[in-house]
Motif scaffolding. Sequence first.
Motif, PDB file in Angstrom:
ATOM      1  N   UNK A   1     -12.238   6.907   6.707  1.00 25.97           N
ATOM      2  CA  UNK A   1     -11.826   6.259   5.464  1.00 25.97           C
ATOM      3  C   UNK A   1     -10.336   5.894   5.502  1.00 25.97           C
ATOM      4  N   UNK A   2      -9.525   6.805   6.033  1.00 24.64           N
ATOM      5  CA  UNK A   2      -8.085   6.509   6.159  1.00 24.64           C
ATOM      6  C   UNK A   2      -7.863   5.283   7.045  1.00 24.64           C
ATOM      7  N   UNK A   3      -8.542   5.246   8.171  1.00 23.41           N
ATOM      8  CA  UNK A   3      -8.385   4.131   9.106  1.00 23.41           C
ATOM      9  C   UNK A   3      -8.855   2.826   8.467  1.00 23.41           C
ATOM     10  N   UNK A   4      -9.970   2.885   7.753  1.00 20.45           N
ATOM     11  CA  UNK A   4     -10.474   1.674   7.090  1.00 20.45           C
ATOM     12  C   UNK A   4      -9.458   1.127   6.092  1.00 20.45           C
ATOM     13  N   UNK A   5      -8.835   2.011   5.320  1.00 23.70           N
ATOM     14  CA  UNK A   5      -7.833   1.568   4.348  1.00 23.70           C
ATOM     15  C   UNK A   5      -6.614   0.971   5.050  1.00 23.70           C
ATOM     16  N   UNK A   6      -6.162   1.621   6.122  1.00 22.92           N
ATOM     17  CA  UNK A   6      -5.016   1.095   6.864  1.00 22.92           C
ATOM     18  C   UNK A   6      -5.344  -0.250   7.500  1.00 22.92           C
ATOM     19  N   UNK A   7      -6.571  -0.381   7.999  1.00 21.43           N
ATOM     20  CA  UNK A   7      -6.977  -1.646   8.626  1.00 21.43           C
ATOM     21  C   UNK A   7      -7.090  -2.769   7.594  1.00 21.43           C
ATOM     22  N   UNK A   8      -7.594  -2.437   6.410  1.00 27.78           N
ATOM     23  CA  UNK A   8      -7.734  -3.457   5.358  1.00 27.78           C
ATOM     24  C   UNK A   8      -6.386  -4.049   4.954  1.00 27.78           C
TER      25      UNK A   8
ATOM     26  N   UNK B   1       0.851  -1.202   0.000  1.00 29.58           N
ATOM     27  CA  UNK B   1       0.000   0.000   0.000  1.00 29.58           C
ATOM     28  C   UNK B   1       0.879   1.241   0.000  1.00 29.58           C
ATOM     29  N   UNK B   2       0.603   2.171  -0.931  1.00 34.92           N
ATOM     30  CA  UNK B   2       1.297   3.442  -0.967  1.00 34.92           C
ATOM     31  C   UNK B   2       0.546   4.427  -0.067  1.00 34.92           C
ATOM     32  N   UNK B   3       1.159   4.786   1.052  1.00 34.86           N
ATOM     33  CA  UNK B   3       0.500   5.640   2.031  1.00 34.86           C
ATOM     34  C   UNK B   3       0.628   7.104   1.649  1.00 34.86           C
ATOM     35  N   UNK B   4      -0.487   7.824   1.804  1.00 42.44           N
ATOM     36  CA  UNK B   4      -0.413   9.271   1.698  1.00 42.44           C
ATOM     37  C   UNK B   4       0.217   9.856   2.947  1.00 42.44           C
ATOM     38  N   UNK B   5       0.625  11.126   2.906  1.00 44.40           N
ATOM     39  CA  UNK B   5       1.276  11.742   4.084  1.00 44.40           C
ATOM     40  C   UNK B   5       0.407  11.686   5.338  1.00 44.40           C
ATOM     41  N   UNK B   6      -0.901  11.936   5.188  1.00 42.90           N
ATOM     42  CA  UNK B   6      -1.778  11.911   6.363  1.00 42.90           C
ATOM     43  C   UNK B   6      -1.917  10.495   6.914  1.00 42.90           C
ATOM     44  N   UNK B   7      -2.050   9.521   6.027  1.00 38.13           N
ATOM     45  CA  UNK B   7      -2.163   8.135   6.481  1.00 38.13           C
ATOM     46  C   UNK B   7      -0.891   7.683   7.197  1.00 38.13           C
ATOM     47  N   UNK B   8       0.261   8.091   6.677  1.00 37.44           N
ATOM     48  CA  UNK B   8       1.512   7.734   7.347  1.00 37.44           C
ATOM     49  C   UNK B   8       1.582   8.368   8.729  1.00 37.44           C
ATOM     50  N   UNK B   9       1.140   9.622   8.841  1.00 40.38           N
ATOM     51  CA  UNK B   9       1.140  10.294  10.144  1.00 40.38           C
ATOM     52  C   UNK B   9       0.183   9.607  11.121  1.00 40.38           C
TER      53      UNK B   9
END
Length: 252
Positions: free
Chosen positions: A38-45, A1-9
């Motif tokens: 939505x960010x959390x859901x993607x990270x959890x998936x 998964x390519x994380x966006x800056x906010x998702x990485x933070x």
Amino acid sequence: MNLGPRQQDILDLARERGYVSIDELAQAFAVTPQTIRRDINQLAEHGLLRRTHGGAASEASSTQNTAYAMRAGQNRDEKQRIADAVAEHIPDHASLFINIGTTTEAIARALMGHKGLKVITNNLHVAAQLADKQDFEVLVAGGTVRSDGGIVGQAAVDFIQQFKVDYALVGISGIDEDGSLLDFDYQEVRVSQAIIENARQVFLAADSSKFGRNAVVRLGSIALVDRLFTDHQPSPALARLLAEHKVQLEAV
């Protein structure tokens, strides 16, 4: 998964703190709660985070707890609110069990304004805190001392079973959606079971990062608890279990 800056933070914050709430993340990043969800859901998936009610937790091991120093720094404000609420329900001149945990250590600090308490504990940090109060009587269980100040083993169980007290003030590592109370150390669980069995009322103090958290040892059911003190409303499924077993919810 390519994380966006906010998702990485978000991921970095969850790993640092152990738990992050949707509301605090939305405020920190100046976006809507729906965006954070939505960010959390993607990270959890992708297995990078674990969704919890109202937030997300680091995807940690179910067999090994977070280091004590890290646990002590996590969710301090929430633990303090919980501790203050628990202390308000404890009368002067009561007898108490207090078990291992950073939340129960916060409760010990909140009890310092009380009078005439008799406390039996298997937590050296709790004992050291309360021993400063001259009108308190503090008894410490014998046994094996862990690096976090917890005392475990059969000697601790035998010591606890000599008493019958008014209140058990207990912490826990995780609360499963089916109402199971979970922890990491079988020996610690044995002592906590003895504490619960020998108290007239059981108060469970658990911040919301414990909801849905995995741990390998089952202490028992949420039905063993008289009051649950936490900082957020639990999931609808867990709330139904609390109502079914007549567990009083104190969300602070």
